[in-house]
Design an enzyme around this catalytic site. Structure first.
Site, PDB file in Angstrom:
ATOM      1  CE  LYS A  71      -3.532   4.696   0.404  1.00  0.00           C
ATOM      2  NZ  LYS A  71      -2.122   4.583   0.788  1.00  0.00           N
TER       3      LYS A  71
ATOM      4  CE1 TYR B  77       0.890   7.880   2.363  1.00  0.00           C
ATOM      5  CE2 TYR B  77       1.250   5.581   1.809  1.00  0.00           C
ATOM      6  CZ  TYR B  77       0.475   6.564   2.377  1.00  0.00           C
ATOM      7  OH  TYR B  77      -0.712   6.221   2.979  1.00  0.00           O
TER       8      TYR B  77
ATOM      9  CG  ASP C 192      -1.882   1.159   1.230  1.00  0.00           C
ATOM     10  OD1 ASP C 192      -2.984   0.983   0.682  1.00  0.00           O
ATOM     11  OD2 ASP C 192      -1.539   2.247   1.735  1.00  0.00           O
TER      12      ASP C 192
ATOM     13  CG  HIS D 262      -4.262   9.767   0.072  1.00  0.00           C
ATOM     14  ND1 HIS D 262      -2.913   9.671  -0.141  1.00  0.00           N
ATOM     15  CD2 HIS D 262      -4.448   9.342   1.336  1.00  0.00           C
ATOM     16  CE1 HIS D 262      -2.325   9.201   0.941  1.00  0.00           C
ATOM     17  NE2 HIS D 262      -3.234   8.997   1.863  1.00  0.00           N
TER      18      HIS D 262
HETATM   19  P1  NDP Z   1       0.833   1.523  11.827  1.00  0.00           P
HETATM   20  O1  NDP Z   1      -0.351   1.464  12.743  1.00  0.00           O
HETATM   21  O2  NDP Z   1       1.046   0.457  10.836  1.00  0.00           O
HETATM   22  O3  NDP Z   1       2.108   1.653  12.774  1.00  0.00           O
HETATM   23  C1  NDP Z   1       3.403   1.830  12.264  1.00  0.00           C
HETATM   24  C2  NDP Z   1       4.305   2.253  13.441  1.00  0.00           C
HETATM   25  O4  NDP Z   1       4.319   1.220  14.425  1.00  0.00           O
HETATM   26  C3  NDP Z   1       5.725   2.477  13.017  1.00  0.00           C
HETATM   27  O5  NDP Z   1       6.222   3.537  13.834  1.00  0.00           O
HETATM   28  C4  NDP Z   1       6.422   1.167  13.363  1.00  0.00           C
HETATM   29  O6  NDP Z   1       7.764   1.416  13.719  1.00  0.00           O
HETATM   30  C5  NDP Z   1       5.650   0.686  14.573  1.00  0.00           C
HETATM   31  N1  NDP Z   1       5.489  -0.787  14.584  1.00  0.00           N
HETATM   32  C6  NDP Z   1       5.259  -1.604  13.530  1.00  0.00           C
HETATM   33  N2  NDP Z   1       5.136  -2.881  13.921  1.00  0.00           N
HETATM   34  C7  NDP Z   1       5.294  -2.881  15.265  1.00  0.00           C
HETATM   35  C8  NDP Z   1       5.264  -3.903  16.253  1.00  0.00           C
HETATM   36  N3  NDP Z   1       5.067  -5.177  15.912  1.00  0.00           N
HETATM   37  N4  NDP Z   1       5.456  -3.539  17.542  1.00  0.00           N
HETATM   38  C9  NDP Z   1       5.650  -2.248  17.889  1.00  0.00           C
HETATM   39  N5  NDP Z   1       5.690  -1.229  17.000  1.00  0.00           N
HETATM   40  C10 NDP Z   1       5.508  -1.542  15.702  1.00  0.00           C
HETATM   41  O7  NDP Z   1       0.793   2.980  11.155  1.00  0.00           O
HETATM   42  P2  NDP Z   1       0.842   3.551   9.691  1.00  0.00           P
HETATM   43  O8  NDP Z   1       0.436   4.956   9.831  1.00  0.00           O
HETATM   44  O9  NDP Z   1       2.098   3.263   8.983  1.00  0.00           O
HETATM   45  O10 NDP Z   1      -0.348   2.782   8.931  1.00  0.00           O
HETATM   46  C11 NDP Z   1      -0.159   1.624   8.121  1.00  0.00           C
HETATM   47  C12 NDP Z   1      -0.371   1.968   6.667  1.00  0.00           C
HETATM   48  O11 NDP Z   1      -1.672   2.500   6.453  1.00  0.00           O
HETATM   49  C13 NDP Z   1       0.551   3.071   6.135  1.00  0.00           C
HETATM   50  O12 NDP Z   1       1.882   2.652   5.963  1.00  0.00           O
HETATM   51  C14 NDP Z   1      -0.173   3.446   4.885  1.00  0.00           C
HETATM   52  O13 NDP Z   1       0.054   2.478   3.883  1.00  0.00           O
HETATM   53  C15 NDP Z   1      -1.632   3.408   5.362  1.00  0.00           C
HETATM   54  N6  NDP Z   1      -2.098   4.744   5.807  1.00  0.00           N
HETATM   55  C16 NDP Z   1      -3.066   5.339   5.027  1.00  0.00           C
HETATM   56  C17 NDP Z   1      -3.560   6.580   5.357  1.00  0.00           C
HETATM   57  C18 NDP Z   1      -4.612   7.188   4.510  1.00  0.00           C
HETATM   58  O14 NDP Z   1      -4.935   8.374   4.686  1.00  0.00           O
HETATM   59  N7  NDP Z   1      -5.184   6.477   3.563  1.00  0.00           N
HETATM   60  C19 NDP Z   1      -3.071   7.328   6.544  1.00  0.00           C
HETATM   61  C20 NDP Z   1      -2.073   6.589   7.304  1.00  0.00           C
HETATM   62  C21 NDP Z   1      -1.641   5.342   6.946  1.00  0.00           C
HETATM   63  P3  NDP Z   1       9.033   0.827  12.875  1.00  0.00           P
HETATM   64  O15 NDP Z   1       8.803   1.186  11.431  1.00  0.00           O
HETATM   65  O16 NDP Z   1      10.188   1.550  13.474  1.00  0.00           O
HETATM   66  O17 NDP Z   1       9.030  -0.639  13.126  1.00  0.00           O
END
Ligand code: NDP
Length: 286
Positions: A80, A55, A50, A113
């Site tokens: 998006k 991004y 995704d 988006h």
């Molecule tokens: P997430 O809820 O997926 O959380 C990601 C964060 O959590 C990062 O800081 C990561 O750190 C940490 N993390 C990941 N796995 C673990 C774990 N097992 N234990 C503890 N911490 C963890 O947030 P996102 O905002 O990235 O959402 C996921 C996806 O959703 C995005 O990447 C994007 O593709 C989509 N999205 C879409 C939006 C929209 O408007 N359509 C808005 C926001 C997100 P680290 O990388 O350091 O491991």
């Protein structure tokens, strides 16, 4: 290299296609790290990526796809439309650029988006019609929306009759977004839950921690499993391989109905959001 043999279940979409219920998100993965990160995700077993024009890492996602050599029909790629490109000509041009950057002649899913109801004279309907044309032209298998509130959905349905395949919205244990999920369900639209672990914010919650301890899993795994058992599609992001593996290991345990209800009960309404409210969000990136 460990290659997972886990098969991720697919969810049927209302246009006859299917989507892997678990994928990998690349929001806030810096371009310089994206190719390596996505290649690692492929090694772990993820086949659904995704990304978004916003991004700034589509080209690097494309480089990872090219380097991985996975057959195209095994991959599911979403991107998006950026907020500055809602006008039809801009949407068409930027979509062509996305395909070029990704190195693909077709994506699986293209989304608006953000609805941006306070921009473009409130007209996201014309933009939605343009996405339908892009699908009819064959550049994307499916089209959908993101951050659409129930009234935004009603409006595009009433005015175009074209039903989105998905609505990608914020959902986490503290912001369960039930009104938007219910509107999706009413119209046969699949819900994709973004920021599924509240960007790490689920850590330390005692209810989730208690369930995690009982089932012998981590808080992130329990939370992602909660989403899956509610039928939503998720794509957690991580730049750490061990977390990518942790977030992928969701198919050999189950939560009870009581667990699911207890996590849903953590909802705090509006204050549980990690991101902006779609009714007021209006940012046009540079
Ligand atoms: P997430 O809820 O997926 O959380 C990601 C964060 O959590 C990062 O800081 C990561 O750190 C940490 N993390 C990941 N796995 C673990 C774990 N097992 N234990 C503890 N911490 C963890 O947030 P996102 O905002 O990235 O959402 C996921 C996806 O959703 C995005 O990447 C994007 O593709 C989509 N999205 C879409 C939006 C929209 O408007 N359509 C808005 C926001 C997100 P680290 O990388 O350091 O491991």
């Amino acid at each position: 290299m460990t290659v997972s043999t886990t098969t991720v279940p697919t969810i049927p979409l209302n246009d006859g296609t299917e989507i892997p219920q678990l994928g990998f998100g690349v929001f806030l993965v810096p371009p310089a790290d994206t190719q390596k990160t996505v290649e690692q995700a492929f090694e772990v077993g993820y086949r659904h990526i995704d990304t978004a024009q916003m991004y700034g890492n589509e080209a690097e996602v494309g480089a990872a796809i090219a380097a991985a050599g996975i057959s195209r029909d095994q991959l599911y790629v979403t991107t998006k439309l950026n907020n500055g490109y809602h006008r039809p000509d801009d949407a068409r041009r930027s979509f062509a650029e996305s395909l070029d950057k990704l190195g693909l002649d077709r994506v699986d899913l293209f989304l608006i988006h953000w609805p941006l109801p306070t921009r473009y004279d409130g007209d996201f309907v014309t933009t939605w019609r343009t996405l339908a044309e892009l699908r009819d032209d064959g550049g994307t298998a499916s089209i959908g929306v993101s951050n659409f509130e129930p009234d935004h959905l009603e409006r595009i349905l009433d005015e175009t009759g074209v039903i989105p395949a998905v609505n990608q919205i914020e959902v986490n244990p503290f912001f369960t977004n039930e009104a938007a999920r219910a509107a999706d369900a009413r119209h046969g639209i699949a819900t994709e839950a973004w920021s599924p672990i509240a960007r790490g914010g689920i850590a330390g919650d005692p209810t989730i921690a208690g369930i995690a301890e009982r089932v012998g899993r981590t808080a992130a795994q329990v939370t992602l499993r909660w989403h899956l058992q509610r039928g939503d599609i998720v794509f957690p992001k991580s730049m750490h391989r061990e977390r990518m593996e942790e977030n992928f290991a969701l198919f050999d345990f189950e939560l009870t109905d009581e667990d699911v209800a207890a996590i849903s009960g953590l909802d705090r309404g509006e204050s549980g959001r990690t991101g902006p409210n779609p009714n007021t969000f209006d940012r046009i990136p540079d």
